[in-house]
Write a protein that holds these residues in place. Structure first.
Motif, PDB file in Angstrom:
ATOM      1  N   ARG B  92       0.773  -1.017   0.033  1.00  0.00           N
ATOM      2  CA  ARG B  92      -0.085   0.011  -0.014  1.00  0.00           C
ATOM      3  C   ARG B  92       0.929   1.384  -0.019  1.00  0.00           C
ATOM      4  O   ARG B  92       0.718   2.286  -0.616  1.00  0.00           O
ATOM      5  N   LEU B  93       2.005   1.244   0.548  1.00  0.00           N
ATOM      6  CA  LEU B  93       2.738   2.345   0.873  1.00  0.00           C
ATOM      7  C   LEU B  93       3.911   2.383  -0.144  1.00  0.00           C
ATOM      8  O   LEU B  93       4.763   3.307  -0.190  1.00  0.00           O
ATOM      9  N   GLY B  94       3.914   1.567  -1.265  1.00  0.00           N
ATOM     10  CA  GLY B  94       4.612   1.679  -2.341  1.00  0.00           C
ATOM     11  C   GLY B  94       6.317   1.196  -1.920  1.00  0.00           C
ATOM     12  O   GLY B  94       7.139   1.246  -2.553  1.00  0.00           O
ATOM     13  N   LYS B  95       6.346   0.271  -0.528  1.00  0.00           N
ATOM     14  CA  LYS B  95       7.747  -0.066  -0.246  1.00  0.00           C
ATOM     15  C   LYS B  95       8.219  -1.242  -1.143  1.00  0.00           C
ATOM     16  O   LYS B  95       9.494  -1.498  -1.110  1.00  0.00           O
ATOM     17  N   ILE B  96       7.368  -1.915  -1.742  1.00  0.00           N
ATOM     18  CA  ILE B  96       7.983  -3.094  -2.539  1.00  0.00           C
ATOM     19  C   ILE B  96       8.654  -2.794  -3.999  1.00  0.00           C
ATOM     20  O   ILE B  96       9.110  -3.564  -4.439  1.00  0.00           O
ATOM     21  N   SER B  97       8.753  -1.225  -3.852  1.00  0.00           N
ATOM     22  CA  SER B  97       9.324  -0.941  -5.367  1.00  0.00           C
ATOM     23  C   SER B  97      10.997  -1.359  -5.227  1.00  0.00           C
ATOM     24  O   SER B  97      11.349  -1.789  -6.183  1.00  0.00           O
ATOM     25  N   SER B  98      11.356  -1.392  -3.957  1.00  0.00           N
ATOM     26  CA  SER B  98      12.690  -1.761  -3.793  1.00  0.00           C
ATOM     27  C   SER B  98      13.105  -3.168  -4.179  1.00  0.00           C
ATOM     28  O   SER B  98      14.027  -3.481  -4.681  1.00  0.00           O
ATOM     29  N   LEU B 250       0.760 -21.248  -6.205  1.00  0.00           N
ATOM     30  CA  LEU B 250       0.622 -20.988  -7.671  1.00  0.00           C
ATOM     31  C   LEU B 250      -0.373 -19.911  -7.862  1.00  0.00           C
ATOM     32  O   LEU B 250      -0.115 -18.755  -8.560  1.00  0.00           O
ATOM     33  N   ILE B 251      -1.647 -19.879  -6.928  1.00  0.00           N
ATOM     34  CA  ILE B 251      -2.382 -18.666  -6.891  1.00  0.00           C
ATOM     35  C   ILE B 251      -1.780 -17.385  -6.561  1.00  0.00           C
ATOM     36  O   ILE B 251      -2.025 -16.312  -7.408  1.00  0.00           O
ATOM     37  N   SER B 252      -0.881 -17.650  -5.728  1.00  0.00           N
ATOM     38  CA  SER B 252      -0.141 -16.259  -5.109  1.00  0.00           C
ATOM     39  C   SER B 252       0.910 -15.773  -6.242  1.00  0.00           C
ATOM     40  O   SER B 252       0.826 -14.495  -6.491  1.00  0.00           O
ATOM     41  N   TYR B 253       1.335 -16.869  -7.026  1.00  0.00           N
ATOM     42  CA  TYR B 253       2.246 -16.162  -8.071  1.00  0.00           C
ATOM     43  C   TYR B 253       1.576 -15.453  -9.211  1.00  0.00           C
ATOM     44  O   TYR B 253       1.754 -14.550  -9.692  1.00  0.00           O
ATOM     45  N   LEU B 254       0.193 -16.022  -9.423  1.00  0.00           N
ATOM     46  CA  LEU B 254      -0.600 -15.322 -10.398  1.00  0.00           C
ATOM     47  C   LEU B 254      -1.034 -14.057 -10.173  1.00  0.00           C
ATOM     48  O   LEU B 254      -1.078 -12.988 -10.691  1.00  0.00           O
ATOM     49  N   VAL B 255      -1.340 -14.083  -8.644  1.00  0.00           N
ATOM     50  CA  VAL B 255      -1.971 -12.837  -8.068  1.00  0.00           C
ATOM     51  C   VAL B 255      -0.963 -11.740  -8.018  1.00  0.00           C
ATOM     52  O   VAL B 255      -1.052 -10.446  -8.381  1.00  0.00           O
ATOM     53  N   TRP B 256       0.375 -12.056  -7.700  1.00  0.00           N
ATOM     54  CA  TRP B 256       1.471 -11.225  -7.838  1.00  0.00           C
ATOM     55  C   TRP B 256       1.736 -10.577  -9.059  1.00  0.00           C
ATOM     56  O   TRP B 256       1.835  -9.234  -9.345  1.00  0.00           O
ATOM     57  N   ARG B 257       1.546 -11.463 -10.088  1.00  0.00           N
ATOM     58  CA  ARG B 257       2.165 -10.961 -11.373  1.00  0.00           C
ATOM     59  C   ARG B 257       0.824 -10.047 -12.064  1.00  0.00           C
ATOM     60  O   ARG B 257       1.210  -8.882 -12.476  1.00  0.00           O
ATOM     61  N   LYS B 258      -0.560 -10.479 -11.584  1.00  0.00           N
ATOM     62  CA  LYS B 258      -1.615  -9.513 -11.969  1.00  0.00           C
ATOM     63  C   LYS B 258      -1.393  -8.154 -11.171  1.00  0.00           C
ATOM     64  O   LYS B 258      -1.757  -7.133 -11.731  1.00  0.00           O
ATOM     65  N   GLY B 259      -1.123  -8.199  -9.879  1.00  0.00           N
ATOM     66  CA  GLY B 259      -0.940  -7.109  -8.938  1.00  0.00           C
ATOM     67  C   GLY B 259       0.011  -6.190  -9.748  1.00  0.00           C
ATOM     68  O   GLY B 259      -0.247  -4.927  -9.386  1.00  0.00           O
ATOM     69  N   LEU B 260       1.278  -6.841  -9.989  1.00  0.00           N
ATOM     70  CA  LEU B 260       2.372  -5.997 -10.288  1.00  0.00           C
ATOM     71  C   LEU B 260       2.127  -5.046 -11.606  1.00  0.00           C
ATOM     72  O   LEU B 260       2.308  -3.963 -11.717  1.00  0.00           O
ATOM     73  N   SER B 261       1.183  -5.656 -12.496  1.00  0.00           N
ATOM     74  CA  SER B 261       0.822  -4.825 -13.670  1.00  0.00           C
ATOM     75  C   SER B 261      -0.318  -3.644 -13.158  1.00  0.00           C
ATOM     76  O   SER B 261      -0.253  -2.722 -13.963  1.00  0.00           O
ATOM     77  N   LEU B 262      -0.793  -3.770 -12.043  1.00  0.00           N
ATOM     78  CA  LEU B 262      -1.545  -2.634 -11.530  1.00  0.00           C
ATOM     79  C   LEU B 262      -0.931  -1.770 -10.616  1.00  0.00           C
ATOM     80  O   LEU B 262      -1.285  -0.581 -10.321  1.00  0.00           O
ATOM     81  N   TYR B 263       0.255  -2.173 -10.144  1.00  0.00           N
ATOM     82  CA  TYR B 263       1.080  -1.273  -9.034  1.00  0.00           C
ATOM     83  C   TYR B 263       1.440  -0.042  -9.545  1.00  0.00           C
ATOM     84  O   TYR B 263       2.066   0.126 -10.707  1.00  0.00           O
ATOM     85  N   THR B 264       1.301   0.921  -8.631  1.00  0.00           N
ATOM     86  CA  THR B 264       1.710   2.289  -9.124  1.00  0.00           C
ATOM     87  C   THR B 264       2.771   2.848  -8.356  1.00  0.00           C
ATOM     88  O   THR B 264       3.092   4.113  -8.592  1.00  0.00           O
ATOM     89  N   ALA B 265       3.253   2.099  -7.335  1.00  0.00           N
ATOM     90  CA  ALA B 265       4.443   2.545  -6.787  1.00  0.00           C
ATOM     91  C   ALA B 265       4.123   3.875  -5.844  1.00  0.00           C
ATOM     92  O   ALA B 265       4.829   4.934  -6.208  1.00  0.00           O
ATOM     93  N   ALA B 266       3.275   3.817  -5.129  1.00  0.00           N
ATOM     94  CA  ALA B 266       3.045   5.210  -4.381  1.00  0.00           C
ATOM     95  C   ALA B 266       3.919   5.543  -3.659  1.00  0.00           C
ATOM     96  O   ALA B 266       4.745   4.889  -3.032  1.00  0.00           O
ATOM     97  N   GLY B 267       4.075   7.086  -3.594  1.00  0.00           N
ATOM     98  CA  GLY B 267       5.458   7.376  -2.991  1.00  0.00           C
ATOM     99  C   GLY B 267       6.701   7.836  -3.870  1.00  0.00           C
ATOM    100  O   GLY B 267       7.695   8.372  -3.307  1.00  0.00           O
ATOM    101  N   MET B 268       6.632   7.263  -4.943  1.00  0.00           N
ATOM    102  CA  MET B 268       8.038   7.077  -6.002  1.00  0.00           C
ATOM    103  C   MET B 268       7.914   8.627  -6.600  1.00  0.00           C
ATOM    104  O   MET B 268       6.844   8.974  -6.964  1.00  0.00           O
TER     105      MET B 268
END
Lengths: 268, 268
Positions: B92-98, B250-268
């Motif tokens: 949520r806070l965009g910390k995964i960018s790193s 497997l579901i996590s992997y798919l969710v992660w891939r889908k989620g990353l395509s939506l990720y806006t990197a809040a705070g960057m």
């Protein structure tokens, strides 16, 4: 004097009205979270009641109570839980962050009681809707137990008294966060105390029961009012409950001041 | 040490340091609740049995029931170590960018953190077993090396499932503002359906038959029974647990891939 008290109550009510409106607007912005909160609480309520049902499929009584009596007790405790979840629960989880980040400063500056502002600032409208479920279960088992008119009239007040005692104790415990680097663990202590209180006093051995009825009177939250409802001659624990409420709200004032004195105000 | 393993080990070391900084918090969050939960069950079942060891409920005598709950607690220490509570905040806070730049993925980082916690909890579980063995005599702890080894293996497998499930819920934060409600909901369902409160022998038969196809019984009931010396056919146990673990991963992997395509990197 009386006029002054009424004007203060009026002031607090007007502030709380603002809090209610803000929280409702906020929760409508996060609708999925709003529904998930309702679902989470319902899952908890249903699992608590189902556990008792399953146990009673194998035994006649637990301690001195039959199935309906224990289920009424559990429903009463769920009613207190629902009030706590609605009015104060969120604040307990935000409190350690207020201390750690120094955001408590902004609350202390406001022209209103800091304890009120810290603990009654967040409302969960989703949990409020669960009142339909908890009261439905209380009424259902109350009807099976043939509660008298007096009992029905007393029930809402007893519920509020239970809520007041539980939260006075929990707020006192939460004040220990003032002396901790990371206070979120204290919230788990609170939740464990709730777990202990969710069972009637007679399931515990005599020493534990006595400690939890006097020194840390969490068993008075549910056991005292329900024992009084089932048998009006069993009024002593109920009297103890009244005294404990007064005592713990008094202790809270003292501990809060003590905590503030050691608060380091990280943002200043 | 190979660089790949070194990354895992160093992340685990950082996690250990973090846990050790807030030792009291760790105790209050993880160990405290388990001890209190065990104490409540001990009191409740002692009260249900009225202290008589010759009475049998669901095939259990009082000492067998207490032994069961002791093993449930120990299994819980090994299995339910992962909380993944910070995961959604990171997203949520965009910390995964790193993590997207680091040569150590988000999953690897959290898996290493989970392993670090797992090591500590296994040590605590072992200390608990040894303490109980000497303090409570053989009444509650039947020390059988084969059962212990198989029980630990199943518990570790169930532990991975628990981590995977929590991870999946955590990364739903790509879409949800708060994921803790789902985590708590899963916990409530797990406590109820896993036999952590009531052994599954006391549940209705049809329900148990269905439950065996879900991951729930393998989180408390099955490991506890194995640790008690009742070893079921292991192939279905390992098969069903592995299926759920792989499925969730497997579901996590798919969710992660889908989620990353939506990720806006809040705070960057």
């Amino acid at each position: 004097m009386v006029k002054h008290i009424f004007s203060r109550i009026k002031h607090y009510l007007s502030v709380y009205q603002g809090i209610v409106i803000t929280n409702f607007i906020e929760s409508m912005n996060f609708r999925l979270h709003f529904f998930l909160l309702i679902l989470m609480d319902l899952l908890f309520y249903i699992s608590a009641l189902a556990s008792i049902h399953i146990i009673y499929n194998h035994v006649e009584t637990i301690g001195v109570w039959n199935r309906e009596q224990l289920l009424f007790f559990v429903a009463f405790m769920l009613g207190i839980n629902q009030l706590t979840m609605t009015f104060v629960s969120e604040a307990y989880w935000r409190f350690p962050e207020l201390i750690r980040t120094g955001d408590l400063d902004f609350i202390l500056l406001k022209p209103i009681g800091a304890v009120f502002s810290v603990f009654f600032r967040y409302l969960r409208p989703g949990s409020m809707l669960n009142m339909i479920f908890t009261w439905g279960v209380i009424i259902y088992y109350g009807l099976i137990l043939n509660l008298s008119v007096f009992d029905w009239c007393a029930l809402p007040f007893l519920l509020v008294l239970g809520f007041l005692l539980q939260n006075a104790i929990e707020m006192v415990i939460s004040c220990s966060m003032f002396w901790m680097l990371e206070g979120s663990g204290v919230n788990f202590v609170r939740m464990e105390l709730q777990q202990l209180a969710r069972w009637p006093d007679f399931i515990y051995n005599k020493i534990v029961s006595r400690i939890l009825m006097t020194i840390l009177p969490i068993l008075l939250i549910g056991s005292a009012p329900i024992r009084f409802l089932f048998n009006a001659n069993d009024w002593l624990p109920f009297l103890g409950m009244g005294l404990a409420i007064l005592l713990f709200w008094g202790v809270l004032r003292f501990v809060w001041q003590l905590g503030l004195a050691s608060y380091e105000s990280a943002s200043s | 040490m190979k660089p790949f393993l070194l990354k895992w080990f160093q992340t685990m070391q950082v996690s250990w340091s973090n846990l050790m900084v807030y030792k009291l918090n760790f105790f209050l969050q993880i160990i405290g609740p388990m001890l209190v939960f065990f104490f409540i069950k001990l009191s409740l079942w002692s009260s249900i049995y009225g202290g008589y060891d010759y009475v049998k409920i669901g095939g259990y005598t009082l000492s067998e029931m207490l032994s069961y709950h002791l093993w449930v607690m120990i299994a819980g220490m090994i299995i339910m170590s992962s909380t993944a509570s910070n995961l959604s905040e990171d997203i949520r806070l965009g910390k995964i960018s790193s993590y997207l730049i680091y040569p150590f993925s988000f999953w690897e980082f959290h898996a290493a953190k989970y392993l670090a916690r797992q090591v500590i909890q296994i040590i605590i579980a072992l200390i608990t077993i040894i303490s109980c063995y000497f303090l409570l005599d053989r009444l509650y702890i039947a020390f059988e090396p084969v059962s212990l080894a198989i029980g630990f293996f199943v518990a570790l497998l169930a532990g991975y499932y628990w981590f995977a499930a929590n991870y999946l819920i955590g990364i739903l934060a790509f879409w949800l503002d708060e994921t803790w409600t789902i985590m708590v909901g899963l916990q409530i369902m797990t406590y109820f359906f896993s036999g952590a409160i009531i052994p599954l022998e006391l549940f209705p038969e049809t329900m148990v038959e269905i439950l065996y196809w879900t991951p729930f019984p393998y989180i408390s009931f099955v490991p506890a029974k194995i640790l008690m010396g009742h070893i079921p056919p292991l192939l279905p146990v390992i098969g069903i647990l592995s299926f759920w673990s792989l499925f969730i991963t497997l579901i996590s992997y798919l969710v992660w891939r889908k989620g990353l395509s939506l990720y806006t990197a809040a705070g960057m």
